[in-house]
Design a protein around this motif. Sequence first.
Motif, PDB file in Angstrom:
ATOM      1  N   ALA B  48      20.764   3.374  51.834  1.00 55.34           N
ATOM      2  CA  ALA B  48      22.051   3.241  51.147  1.00 55.34           C
ATOM      3  C   ALA B  48      22.280   4.371  50.149  1.00 55.34           C
ATOM      4  CB  ALA B  48      22.123   1.898  50.438  1.00 55.34           C
ATOM      5  N   ALA B  49      21.433   5.404  50.157  1.00 54.78           N
ATOM      6  CA  ALA B  49      21.543   6.474  49.161  1.00 54.78           C
ATOM      7  C   ALA B  49      22.922   7.127  49.102  1.00 54.78           C
ATOM      8  CB  ALA B  49      20.459   7.526  49.408  1.00 54.78           C
ATOM      9  N   PRO B  50      23.516   7.517  50.248  1.00 57.64           N
ATOM     10  CA  PRO B  50      24.840   8.152  50.166  1.00 57.64           C
ATOM     11  C   PRO B  50      25.868   7.233  49.519  1.00 57.64           C
ATOM     12  CG  PRO B  50      23.907   8.384  52.353  1.00 57.64           C
ATOM     13  CD  PRO B  50      23.021   7.447  51.608  1.00 57.64           C
ATOM     14  N   TRP B  51      25.801   5.949  49.853  1.00 55.15           N
ATOM     15  CA  TRP B  51      26.727   4.983  49.276  1.00 55.15           C
ATOM     16  C   TRP B  51      26.523   4.892  47.763  1.00 55.15           C
ATOM     17  CZ3 TRP B  51      26.049   0.366  46.645  1.00 55.15           C
ATOM     18  CH2 TRP B  51      27.209  -0.410  46.492  1.00 55.15           C
ATOM     19  N   TYR B  52      25.246   4.837  47.341  1.00 48.98           N
ATOM     20  CA  TYR B  52      24.936   4.746  45.908  1.00 48.98           C
ATOM     21  C   TYR B  52      25.480   5.968  45.171  1.00 48.98           C
ATOM     22  CZ  TYR B  52      22.271   4.450  41.586  1.00 48.98           C
ATOM     23  OH  TYR B  52      21.916   4.390  40.269  1.00 48.98           O
ATOM     24  N   ALA B  53      25.245   7.153  45.745  1.00 53.77           N
ATOM     25  CA  ALA B  53      25.685   8.381  45.089  1.00 53.77           C
ATOM     26  C   ALA B  53      27.199   8.406  44.953  1.00 53.77           C
ATOM     27  CB  ALA B  53      25.200   9.598  45.871  1.00 53.77           C
ATOM     28  N   ALA B  54      27.904   7.927  45.982  1.00 51.87           N
ATOM     29  CA  ALA B  54      29.361   8.030  45.973  1.00 51.87           C
ATOM     30  C   ALA B  54      29.996   6.952  45.107  1.00 51.87           C
ATOM     31  CB  ALA B  54      29.889   7.936  47.398  1.00 51.87           C
ATOM     32  N   HIS B  55      29.462   5.735  45.135  1.00 52.36           N
ATOM     33  CA  HIS B  55      30.186   4.630  44.503  1.00 52.36           C
ATOM     34  C   HIS B  55      29.582   4.144  43.205  1.00 52.36           C
ATOM     35  CE1 HIS B  55      32.915   4.243  47.856  1.00 52.36           C
ATOM     36  NE2 HIS B  55      31.880   4.382  48.654  1.00 52.36           N
ATOM     37  N   ILE B  56      28.328   4.420  42.935  1.00 49.48           N
ATOM     38  CA  ILE B  56      27.738   3.952  41.681  1.00 49.48           C
ATOM     39  C   ILE B  56      27.430   5.124  40.758  1.00 49.48           C
ATOM     40  CG2 ILE B  56      25.797   2.737  40.639  1.00 49.48           C
ATOM     41  CD1 ILE B  56      25.750   0.923  43.004  1.00 49.48           C
ATOM     42  N   ASN B  60      27.059  14.201  42.955  1.00 48.59           N
ATOM     43  CA  ASN B  60      26.377  14.767  44.111  1.00 48.59           C
ATOM     44  C   ASN B  60      24.966  15.115  43.670  1.00 48.59           C
ATOM     45  OD1 ASN B  60      25.311  16.291  46.093  1.00 48.59           O
ATOM     46  ND2 ASN B  60      27.098  17.614  46.367  1.00 48.59           N
ATOM     47  N   PRO B  61      23.971  14.381  44.153  1.00 48.10           N
ATOM     48  CA  PRO B  61      22.610  14.587  43.646  1.00 48.10           C
ATOM     49  C   PRO B  61      21.969  15.884  44.133  1.00 48.10           C
ATOM     50  CG  PRO B  61      22.633  12.915  45.336  1.00 48.10           C
ATOM     51  CD  PRO B  61      24.052  13.303  45.123  1.00 48.10           C
ATOM     52  N   PHE B  62      22.709  16.697  44.909  1.00 44.18           N
ATOM     53  CA  PHE B  62      22.125  17.952  45.374  1.00 44.18           C
ATOM     54  C   PHE B  62      22.743  19.155  44.662  1.00 44.18           C
ATOM     55  CE2 PHE B  62      21.625  14.952  48.840  1.00 44.18           C
ATOM     56  CZ  PHE B  62      20.252  14.950  48.905  1.00 44.18           C
ATOM     57  N   ARG B  63      23.748  18.888  43.795  1.00 44.57           N
ATOM     58  CA  ARG B  63      24.373  20.002  43.099  1.00 44.57           C
ATOM     59  C   ARG B  63      24.047  19.887  41.623  1.00 44.57           C
ATOM     60  NH1 ARG B  63      29.956  20.236  45.129  1.00 44.57           N
ATOM     61  NH2 ARG B  63      30.450  19.021  43.278  1.00 44.57           N
ATOM     62  N   SER B  64      23.699  21.016  40.993  1.00 41.61           N
ATOM     63  CA  SER B  64      23.378  20.915  39.565  1.00 41.61           C
ATOM     64  C   SER B  64      24.657  20.708  38.772  1.00 41.61           C
ATOM     65  CB  SER B  64      22.629  22.162  39.098  1.00 41.61           C
ATOM     66  OG  SER B  64      23.205  23.292  39.671  1.00 41.61           O
ATOM     67  N   ASN B  65      24.494  19.985  37.680  1.00 39.56           N
ATOM     68  CA  ASN B  65      25.629  19.616  36.848  1.00 39.56           C
ATOM     69  C   ASN B  65      25.299  20.057  35.436  1.00 39.56           C
ATOM     70  OD1 ASN B  65      27.770  18.430  35.615  1.00 39.56           O
ATOM     71  ND2 ASN B  65      27.154  16.314  36.027  1.00 39.56           N
ATOM     72  N   ALA B 116      19.854   8.579  42.065  1.00 41.80           N
ATOM     73  CA  ALA B 116      20.379   8.928  43.383  1.00 41.80           C
ATOM     74  C   ALA B 116      19.385   9.799  44.146  1.00 41.80           C
ATOM     75  CB  ALA B 116      21.714   9.652  43.243  1.00 41.80           C
ATOM     76  N   ARG B 117      18.764  10.746  43.432  1.00 46.83           N
ATOM     77  CA  ARG B 117      17.772  11.602  44.088  1.00 46.83           C
ATOM     78  C   ARG B 117      16.557  10.791  44.536  1.00 46.83           C
ATOM     79  NH1 ARG B 117      18.073  16.868  44.185  1.00 46.83           N
ATOM     80  NH2 ARG B 117      15.871  17.376  44.109  1.00 46.83           N
ATOM     81  N   LEU B 118      16.244   9.760  43.745  1.00 49.51           N
ATOM     82  CA  LEU B 118      15.105   8.907  44.096  1.00 49.51           C
ATOM     83  C   LEU B 118      15.354   8.240  45.451  1.00 49.51           C
ATOM     84  CD1 LEU B 118      12.481   7.934  42.729  1.00 49.51           C
ATOM     85  CD2 LEU B 118      13.726   5.931  42.002  1.00 49.51           C
ATOM     86  N   LEU B 119      16.584   7.760  45.665  1.00 48.39           N
ATOM     87  CA  LEU B 119      16.903   7.092  46.926  1.00 48.39           C
ATOM     88  C   LEU B 119      16.927   8.096  48.080  1.00 48.39           C
ATOM     89  CD1 LEU B 119      19.647   4.550  45.831  1.00 48.39           C
ATOM     90  CD2 LEU B 119      17.197   4.224  46.057  1.00 48.39           C
ATOM     91  N   TYR B 120      17.587   9.246  47.861  1.00 41.67           N
ATOM     92  CA  TYR B 120      17.601  10.273  48.904  1.00 41.67           C
ATOM     93  C   TYR B 120      16.175  10.747  49.214  1.00 41.67           C
ATOM     94  CZ  TYR B 120      22.590  11.245  49.489  1.00 41.67           C
ATOM     95  OH  TYR B 120      23.895  11.166  49.831  1.00 41.67           O
TER      96      TYR B 120
END
Lengths: 324, 339
Positions: B48-56, B60-65, B116-120
């Motif tokens: 469910a990682a993509p869903w978690y990243a998008a909705h919770i 984007n857990p792959f782009r630095s912020n 999010a990174r943990l799930l991915y």
Amino acid sequence: MAGTIIRRLVHMIAVLFGISVLVFLIFFATPGANPAARIAGKNASPQTVARVERQFGLNRPLPVQYALMMKKIFITRNLTSYVNLGEKVVPQVFKAAPVTLSLVAGAAIIWIVVAIVIGAVAAAFRNSWIDRLLMVLSLIGISMPVFWVGTMANLFTQGIWHHTWLFSWVPPLGYVDFSKSPVLWFKSLLIPWITLAILYIGLYARVLRAALIETMQEDFIRTARAKGLSERQVLLRHALRCSLVSVVTLFGLDFGVLVGGGALLTEVVFGLQGVGYLTYQALETLDLPMIMATVIYASVFVVVSNAVVDILYAAFDPRMRLRR
Amino acid sequence: MSEVSATDRDIAPPAPGYWAMAGRKLLRDRAAMISLAVLVIIALMCAAAPWYAAHIAHTNPFRSNLSGTVMRHGKPVEVLGAANNPLHLGIEPIGPSWRLGPYMLGADQQGRDVAARLLYGGGNSLIISFAAAAVCLVLAAITGILAGFFGGWVDRIISWLLDALWAFPVFLLAISLSVVLIAHGIDLGLFRLDASSLALPITIIGVIYVPYVARPVRGLVMGLRQSDYVLAAIGIGAPAWRILWFDILPNVISALVVFAPLIIALDLLTEAALSFLSIGVQPPAASWGTIIHDGESLIYTRPMVAIAPGLAIVITVLALNILGDGLRDALDPRAKLRN
């Protein structure tokens, strides 16, 4: 018996030869692995690469390169690093060896003693809550990645709890030579020892418990009980001695692997500059001569400990002499 | 129809088969069942990682912020704020909020959401360890069966290869192969693997543990080869493939099933170690090992970055080990006698 030993030694040398060839092929002949291009650096011109090839003898046929490298490691001992030009590789490995040996020997003492106690207690209280608790703890010990345990140990002993009475004695990361200060040597190694020992405590306690329980069903245990020995004497004097054989075998192999550099992750996490750390550094900089030297150093220990265990086995149990 | 079922009830049911009995035994094993449930939950969460990243997490857990802000207690807070020291030197990623939402477990050095990174990363860790175990078990079954059944020069060549691989310090083999291959992938003409492909760690980790399984399989098959029913099958002229398929393989498969969770656990730990040394999964992709690696530099300020993936590894490996014990008890009745 002499025949067994000679056969085992010949086998040992053959395996060592095989490993050295394999490592050499991995680093020098894997499709795409081009040592000269690596030394020359990124975006080097073809002329530079060709010059590097000539300079390091990388344009010669592979068997010749292999033979030269082995000669430089074992006979002339003047193999030099590709990264720190001019630095001799073999003395560095021997300089790092005592660090690794300090780490592994201390950890081994801890894990053997603790594992024997846990295994014996678990077997004595078989199927009780003590047994179950100890086995769950052992299983957790086996399931933890050693580099994470080390990182957590650093977090608590160097960070969060460093200023409490509990861990204020822990010196900063790094190795202190025994000859400089035995006390500091001990302090600097105690946390790494425990970290490295945890996995093996779990492993050995489980093996020892299973072996003890199997031994307790043997005829000679019934005899010992019939003689009127107390249950404690039966367990400690008769069963434990017999069951330790399985642990001793494991120990020989594990100790060999670790002394050869298998404690790499522990050494990296705690900044101990042992053989494993040397290997790690060499891998990061792709220093091929250093990698060859450390890998061969490691395989010598693995292969020798394998052979020693086999020969001891043959000495203990004549039936084993007939096998290959 | 009812007449048929009435007569059916009178006939004694057929004795349950080997697998049915093992399955029933496993269902009664509470620890193994809990472990299995834990594993399924972990796998579903990672899926469910993509869903978690998008909705919770809304990131984007792959782009630095590096310059973003996030609402905390009704106030906007910088994801990478000034460090909490007297001089405000350096920057410090935002800490965990401990509630479902953005940066539940805080941020890493590049301001990416750790949860999010943990799930991915868990997804990658699980894919690699399961696939590597599959590679290992299939290769071990093929080599072990061939060596054990045909003997002779086939056995000699395979055993020599396995011995060489066995004598090689396994951690050094994994590290050496990874270092060489990660640098530029494998290129064997038709067979190409990119350096960032997950197939690379899968292949490496799969191959290095083959001797651990192939050797026992070879021993098992050598024993079966001398058993009465195999000799009888040879005696009536059954072709080799038939004996291998119907008489040998079913026995080997039950051994492989017992090995599977233990090998998956071993693969998971190996993958984590390689990724920790940054020669496993390559950035920007994550695995539990790479997240611990990222967390090591933040260990004294934001320890959660390293703690969380480590706990995930421990729980997963522990569940696999307990499940392995349960499978062994269920499938190998003789092993149970010893405990």
